[in-house]
Design a protein around this motif. Sequence first.
Motif, PDB file in Angstrom:
ATOM      1  N   UNK A  37     -15.399   6.018  -1.384  1.00 40.29           N
ATOM      2  CA  UNK A  37     -14.362   5.476  -2.028  1.00 40.29           C
ATOM      3  C   UNK A  37     -12.924   6.572  -1.394  1.00 40.29           C
ATOM      4  N   UNK A  38     -13.207   7.658  -1.494  1.00 41.06           N
ATOM      5  CA  UNK A  38     -12.211   8.777  -1.102  1.00 41.06           C
ATOM      6  C   UNK A  38     -12.028   8.620   0.334  1.00 41.06           C
ATOM      7  N   UNK A  39     -13.053   8.522   1.278  1.00 41.38           N
ATOM      8  CA  UNK A  39     -12.682   8.312   2.577  1.00 41.38           C
ATOM      9  C   UNK A  39     -12.008   7.029   2.703  1.00 41.38           C
TER      10      UNK A  39
ATOM     11  N   UNK B 175     -10.332   7.006   6.414  1.00 42.29           N
ATOM     12  CA  UNK B 175     -11.361   7.647   7.049  1.00 42.29           C
ATOM     13  C   UNK B 175     -12.676   7.291   7.174  1.00 42.29           C
ATOM     14  N   UNK B 176     -13.447   7.183   8.159  1.00 39.36           N
ATOM     15  CA  UNK B 176     -14.758   6.870   8.266  1.00 39.36           C
ATOM     16  C   UNK B 176     -15.702   7.712   7.368  1.00 39.36           C
TER      17      UNK B 176
ATOM     18  N   UNK C 257      -8.607  19.012   1.877  1.00 38.89           N
ATOM     19  CA  UNK C 257      -8.230  19.406   0.395  1.00 38.89           C
ATOM     20  C   UNK C 257      -7.679  18.170  -0.082  1.00 38.89           C
ATOM     21  N   UNK C 258      -7.048  17.354   0.566  1.00 34.79           N
ATOM     22  CA  UNK C 258      -6.653  15.900   0.097  1.00 34.79           C
ATOM     23  C   UNK C 258      -8.157  15.066  -0.319  1.00 34.79           C
ATOM     24  N   UNK C 259      -9.026  15.134   0.657  1.00 36.24           N
ATOM     25  CA  UNK C 259     -10.277  14.346   0.548  1.00 36.24           C
ATOM     26  C   UNK C 259     -11.049  14.857  -0.910  1.00 36.24           C
TER      27      UNK C 259
ATOM     28  N   UNK D 210      -9.487  16.058  -3.436  1.00 31.49           N
ATOM     29  CA  UNK D 210      -8.705  15.790  -4.495  1.00 31.49           C
ATOM     30  C   UNK D 210      -9.208  14.368  -4.851  1.00 31.49           C
ATOM     31  N   UNK D 211      -9.386  13.496  -3.788  1.00 29.14           N
ATOM     32  CA  UNK D 211      -9.600  12.015  -4.034  1.00 29.14           C
ATOM     33  C   UNK D 211     -11.006  11.747  -4.756  1.00 29.14           C
ATOM     34  N   UNK D 212     -11.735  12.563  -4.074  1.00 25.63           N
ATOM     35  CA  UNK D 212     -13.298  12.597  -4.692  1.00 25.63           C
ATOM     36  C   UNK D 212     -13.296  13.039  -6.189  1.00 25.63           C
ATOM     37  N   UNK D 213     -12.286  13.845  -6.440  1.00 23.77           N
ATOM     38  CA  UNK D 213     -12.241  14.139  -8.203  1.00 23.77           C
ATOM     39  C   UNK D 213     -11.704  12.864  -8.532  1.00 23.77           C
ATOM     40  N   UNK D 214     -10.819  12.464  -8.072  1.00 29.80           N
ATOM     41  CA  UNK D 214     -10.352  11.303  -8.789  1.00 29.80           C
ATOM     42  C   UNK D 214     -11.105  10.070  -8.986  1.00 29.80           C
TER      43      UNK D 214
END
Length: 111
Positions: free
Chosen positions: A33-35, A40-41, A19-21, A23-27
């Motif tokens: 960049x989200x990883x 995270x790798x 879910x956090x990943x 949300x970061x992709x959405x941003x």
Amino acid sequence: YNVSVRLFAEEKCFGPGIAALLHRVQELHSLRAAAMSMGMAYSKAWSIIRAAEQGFGCKLLRSTIGGSGGGGAQLTDEARQIMEAYDAYCRKLDAYGQELFRELFGFCTEK
């Protein structure tokens, strides 16, 4: 006390991490960049996405390969629906969990 929600199909397919990943992709409009923003790798991020896609039976990301504007990733409509449902589900479970905790374990906090 917090409630942590993980959804399982055959294997774990969705939880707080993905879910956090998402949300970061959405941003950030990028899985890489989200990883990175989560420490995270990139390969781990893809394996988490693939597991969730397999569990839900739908694509979560629409990727574009580089070029003049660079590559990127966008959430699919299904991914947005899953995130909204998951977030609402977690809020409702947390509210109920807090109430149930006070009911059953209130004796621990009365001291």
